[in-house]
Design a protein around this motif. Sequence first.
Motif, PDB file in Angstrom:
ATOM      1  N   GLY A  91       0.821  -1.202   0.000  1.00 18.34           N
ATOM      2  CA  GLY A  91       0.000   0.000   0.000  1.00 18.34           C
ATOM      3  C   GLY A  91       0.853   1.248   0.000  1.00 18.34           C
ATOM      4  N   THR A  92       1.923   1.252   0.785  1.00 15.51           N
ATOM      5  CA  THR A  92       2.816   2.412   0.809  1.00 15.51           C
ATOM      6  C   THR A  92       3.552   2.555  -0.516  1.00 15.51           C
ATOM      7  OG1 THR A  92       4.546   1.074   1.828  1.00 15.51           O
ATOM      8  CG2 THR A  92       3.113   2.309   3.307  1.00 15.51           C
ATOM      9  N   GLU A  93       3.882   1.428  -1.145  1.00 16.53           N
ATOM     10  CA  GLU A  93       4.543   1.493  -2.448  1.00 16.53           C
ATOM     11  C   GLU A  93       3.592   2.057  -3.497  1.00 16.53           C
ATOM     12  OE1 GLU A  93       5.829  -2.432  -3.302  1.00 16.53           O
ATOM     13  OE2 GLU A  93       7.296  -2.482  -1.682  1.00 16.53           O
ATOM     14  N   LEU A  94       2.353   1.621  -3.419  1.00 17.71           N
ATOM     15  CA  LEU A  94       1.351   2.117  -4.365  1.00 17.71           C
ATOM     16  C   LEU A  94       1.140   3.614  -4.187  1.00 17.71           C
ATOM     17  CD1 LEU A  94      -0.745   1.516  -6.549  1.00 17.71           C
ATOM     18  CD2 LEU A  94      -2.365   1.019  -4.727  1.00 17.71           C
ATOM     19  N   ILE A  95       1.080   4.075  -2.957  1.00 14.77           N
ATOM     20  CA  ILE A  95       0.916   5.509  -2.693  1.00 14.77           C
ATOM     21  C   ILE A  95       2.120   6.279  -3.224  1.00 14.77           C
ATOM     22  CG2 ILE A  95       0.825   7.243  -0.856  1.00 14.77           C
ATOM     23  CD1 ILE A  95      -0.915   5.256   0.719  1.00 14.77           C
ATOM     24  N   ALA A  96       3.309   5.718  -3.063  1.00 18.71           N
ATOM     25  CA  ALA A  96       4.516   6.387  -3.562  1.00 18.71           C
ATOM     26  C   ALA A  96       4.492   6.484  -5.086  1.00 18.71           C
ATOM     27  CB  ALA A  96       5.754   5.637  -3.096  1.00 18.71           C
ATOM     28  N   VAL A  97       4.050   5.429  -5.732  1.00 19.33           N
ATOM     29  CA  VAL A  97       3.984   5.446  -7.198  1.00 19.33           C
ATOM     30  C   VAL A  97       2.947   6.455  -7.671  1.00 19.33           C
ATOM     31  CG1 VAL A  97       3.327   4.064  -9.206  1.00 19.33           C
ATOM     32  CG2 VAL A  97       4.829   3.093  -7.476  1.00 19.33           C
ATOM     33  N   ILE A  98       1.795   6.482  -7.023  1.00 23.29           N
ATOM     34  CA  ILE A  98       0.747   7.433  -7.413  1.00 23.29           C
ATOM     35  C   ILE A  98       1.219   8.865  -7.173  1.00 23.29           C
ATOM     36  CG2 ILE A  98      -1.568   8.265  -6.844  1.00 23.29           C
ATOM     37  CD1 ILE A  98      -2.340   5.329  -6.376  1.00 23.29           C
ATOM     38  N   ALA A  99       1.866   9.098  -6.039  1.00 19.61           N
ATOM     39  CA  ALA A  99       2.372  10.439  -5.736  1.00 19.61           C
ATOM     40  C   ALA A  99       3.426  10.865  -6.743  1.00 19.61           C
ATOM     41  CB  ALA A  99       2.948  10.473  -4.325  1.00 19.61           C
ATOM     42  N   ALA A 100       4.300   9.946  -7.140  1.00 16.07           N
ATOM     43  CA  ALA A 100       5.332  10.279  -8.123  1.00 16.07           C
ATOM     44  C   ALA A 100       4.701  10.581  -9.484  1.00 16.07           C
ATOM     45  CB  ALA A 100       6.326   9.129  -8.245  1.00 16.07           C
ATOM     46  N   ALA A 101       3.675   9.832  -9.862  1.00 17.32           N
ATOM     47  CA  ALA A 101       3.014  10.081 -11.136  1.00 17.32           C
ATOM     48  C   ALA A 101       2.314  11.436 -11.135  1.00 17.32           C
ATOM     49  CB  ALA A 101       2.013   8.965 -11.430  1.00 17.32           C
ATOM     50  N   ILE A 102       1.650  11.766 -10.032  1.00 11.80           N
ATOM     51  CA  ILE A 102       0.973  13.061  -9.939  1.00 11.80           C
ATOM     52  C   ILE A 102       1.990  14.190  -9.948  1.00 11.80           C
ATOM     53  CG2 ILE A 102      -0.440  14.540  -8.455  1.00 11.80           C
ATOM     54  CD1 ILE A 102      -1.894  11.979  -7.560  1.00 11.80           C
ATOM     55  N   ALA A 103       3.085  14.005  -9.215  1.00 10.55           N
ATOM     56  CA  ALA A 103       4.133  15.030  -9.172  1.00 10.55           C
ATOM     57  C   ALA A 103       4.741  15.236 -10.555  1.00 10.55           C
ATOM     58  CB  ALA A 103       5.204  14.640  -8.160  1.00 10.55           C
ATOM     59  N   ALA A 104       4.975  14.150 -11.288  1.00 12.86           N
ATOM     60  CA  ALA A 104       5.530  14.270 -12.638  1.00 12.86           C
ATOM     61  C   ALA A 104       4.560  14.980 -13.565  1.00 12.86           C
ATOM     62  CB  ALA A 104       5.868  12.889 -13.183  1.00 12.86           C
ATOM     63  N   MET A 105       3.275  14.689 -13.417  1.00 13.81           N
ATOM     64  CA  MET A 105       2.276  15.324 -14.259  1.00 13.81           C
ATOM     65  C   MET A 105       2.163  16.815 -13.937  1.00 13.81           C
ATOM     66  SD  MET A 105      -1.751  14.413 -14.758  1.00 13.81           S
ATOM     67  CE  MET A 105      -2.286  15.212 -13.253  1.00 13.81           C
ATOM     68  N   GLU A 106       2.242  17.158 -12.668  1.00 14.75           N
ATOM     69  CA  GLU A 106       2.111  18.550 -12.249  1.00 14.75           C
ATOM     70  C   GLU A 106       3.415  19.323 -12.379  1.00 14.75           C
ATOM     71  OE1 GLU A 106      -0.676  20.168 -11.313  1.00 14.75           O
ATOM     72  OE2 GLU A 106      -1.765  18.356 -11.845  1.00 14.75           O
ATOM     73  N   GLY A 107       4.543  18.612 -12.486  1.00 12.94           N
ATOM     74  CA  GLY A 107       5.833  19.275 -12.598  1.00 12.94           C
ATOM     75  C   GLY A 107       6.333  19.825 -11.270  1.00 12.94           C
ATOM     76  N   VAL A 108       5.963  19.194 -10.170  1.00  9.65           N
ATOM     77  CA  VAL A 108       6.424  19.625  -8.846  1.00  9.65           C
ATOM     78  C   VAL A 108       7.248  18.510  -8.225  1.00  9.65           C
ATOM     79  CG1 VAL A 108       4.453  21.149  -8.457  1.00  9.65           C
ATOM     80  CG2 VAL A 108       4.344  18.788  -7.707  1.00  9.65           C
ATOM     81  N   SER A 109       7.911  18.819  -7.153  1.00  7.87           N
ATOM     82  CA  SER A 109       8.703  17.824  -6.448  1.00  7.87           C
ATOM     83  C   SER A 109       7.780  16.888  -5.670  1.00  7.87           C
ATOM     84  CB  SER A 109       9.653  18.525  -5.473  1.00  7.87           C
ATOM     85  OG  SER A 109      10.256  17.578  -4.614  1.00  7.87           O
TER      86      SER A 109
END
Length: 142
Positions: A91-109
């Motif tokens: 679950g924590t890995e999934l949250i990390a992947v989702i957060a990284a995808a959203i961050a990449a899409m938004e262009g933020v850290s």
Amino acid sequence: MERFADPEMIQGLSNSELVQGALITTLMGMGTTFVVLTLLWGIIAFVSKLINKSERKTAPIPTVAAPTAASAPAPAPVMAAPTANAPAETGTELIAVIAAAIAAMEGVSPNNLIVRKISRISGNSTSWSRAGASEIIDSRKF
């Protein structure tokens, strides 16, 4: 209706007979249109069920040919998405992947991004509902 076939008889009809003929013609035209549209709707619904049924069937798993000496090196294997039967620590890995995808899409850290809640949406969503959800999400951005 037979009296409307002869143009000379139309001139001899009273106003009430003309209105009655016009209403009958209108109702027949609208009724025919309604029946044809209903038949088209039924045909489209039937065909869409057939298409969805054929898409649900499992597709054969594509096989990968063995690399030859002349071919380029094989790309690194891609990890599959976690399944519903995965252990709780994924679950924590999934949250990390989702957060990284959203961050990449938004262009933020990814460090500036906080994921508060992740919930799965059940059922098939339409293009209109996805567009509406996207507009709501975009309206909440600062």
